[in-house]
Scaffold this motif. Structure first.
Motif, mmCIF file in Angstrom:
data_model
loop_
_atom_site.group_PDB
_atom_site.id
_atom_site.type_symbol
_atom_site.label_atom_id
_atom_site.label_comp_id
_atom_site.label_asym_id
_atom_site.label_seq_id
_atom_site.Cartn_x
_atom_site.Cartn_y
_atom_site.Cartn_z
ATOM 1 N N ILE A 29 29.444 -30.390 -32.058
ATOM 2 C CA ILE A 29 29.830 -31.395 -31.045
ATOM 3 C C ILE A 29 29.959 -30.726 -29.682
ATOM 4 O O ILE A 29 29.423 -31.210 -28.679
ATOM 5 C CB ILE A 29 31.137 -32.113 -31.437
ATOM 6 N N HIS A 30 30.671 -29.602 -29.627
ATOM 7 C CA HIS A 30 30.846 -28.890 -28.357
ATOM 8 C C HIS A 30 29.506 -28.442 -27.790
ATOM 9 O O HIS A 30 29.259 -28.566 -26.585
ATOM 10 C CB HIS A 30 31.773 -27.693 -28.529
ATOM 11 N N LYS A 33 27.606 -31.447 -26.385
ATOM 12 C CA LYS A 33 28.223 -31.947 -25.155
ATOM 13 C C LYS A 33 27.938 -31.044 -23.956
ATOM 14 O O LYS A 33 28.151 -31.451 -22.823
ATOM 15 C CB LYS A 33 29.720 -32.153 -25.354
ATOM 16 N N PHE A 56 29.130 -38.113 -36.846
ATOM 17 C CA PHE A 56 29.981 -37.240 -37.650
ATOM 18 C C PHE A 56 31.060 -38.104 -38.282
ATOM 19 O O PHE A 56 31.768 -38.826 -37.584
ATOM 20 C CB PHE A 56 30.657 -36.193 -36.767
ATOM 21 N N TYR A 61 38.789 -33.697 -34.768
ATOM 22 C CA TYR A 61 38.296 -33.358 -33.437
ATOM 23 C C TYR A 61 39.311 -33.789 -32.395
ATOM 24 O O TYR A 61 39.778 -34.927 -32.408
ATOM 25 C CB TYR A 61 36.953 -34.063 -33.211
ATOM 26 N N VAL A 68 32.824 -39.564 -34.960
ATOM 27 C CA VAL A 68 32.301 -39.254 -33.631
ATOM 28 C C VAL A 68 30.803 -39.541 -33.643
ATOM 29 O O VAL A 68 30.089 -39.099 -34.523
ATOM 30 C CB VAL A 68 32.543 -37.766 -33.263
ATOM 31 N N ILE A 70 27.438 -39.494 -30.946
ATOM 32 C CA ILE A 70 26.920 -39.113 -29.639
ATOM 33 C C ILE A 70 25.542 -39.740 -29.511
ATOM 34 O O ILE A 70 24.678 -39.510 -30.355
ATOM 35 C CB ILE A 70 26.835 -37.585 -29.498
#
Length: 74
Positions: A29-30, A33, A56, A61, A68, A70
């Motif tokens: 995720i990081h 992003k 996810f 988180y 999550v 994205i």
């Protein structure tokens, strides 16, 4: 160790599913992003331009267990 279901949704193909540890999912995720153009999951490379989104399930988180998603190329 929690197992997180990760689903890659393609622009023009069937979804691809993986199971990652919570730590792997948060790291991914990081990374995403940071607006990278591609990333790797279990030695497979994926280009953001080929995907519509990534989801996810129940990842711990930012201090909460949450789903999550994205979206790409909006």
């Amino acid at each position: 160790m929690n197992k997180i279901n990760v689903t890659l949704f393609y622009n023009d193909s069937f979804p691809k599913k993986y199971v990652l540890s919570n730590e792997e999912a948060v790291d991914l995720i990081h990374l995403i992003k940071e607006e990278v153009s591609e990333f790797e999951i279990k030695e497979n490379s994926y280009k953001i331009e080929d995907l519509s989104s990534i989801a996810f399930s129940d990842v711990d988180y930012e201090g909460q267990v949450q789903g999550v998603t994205i979206k790409f190329n909006e």
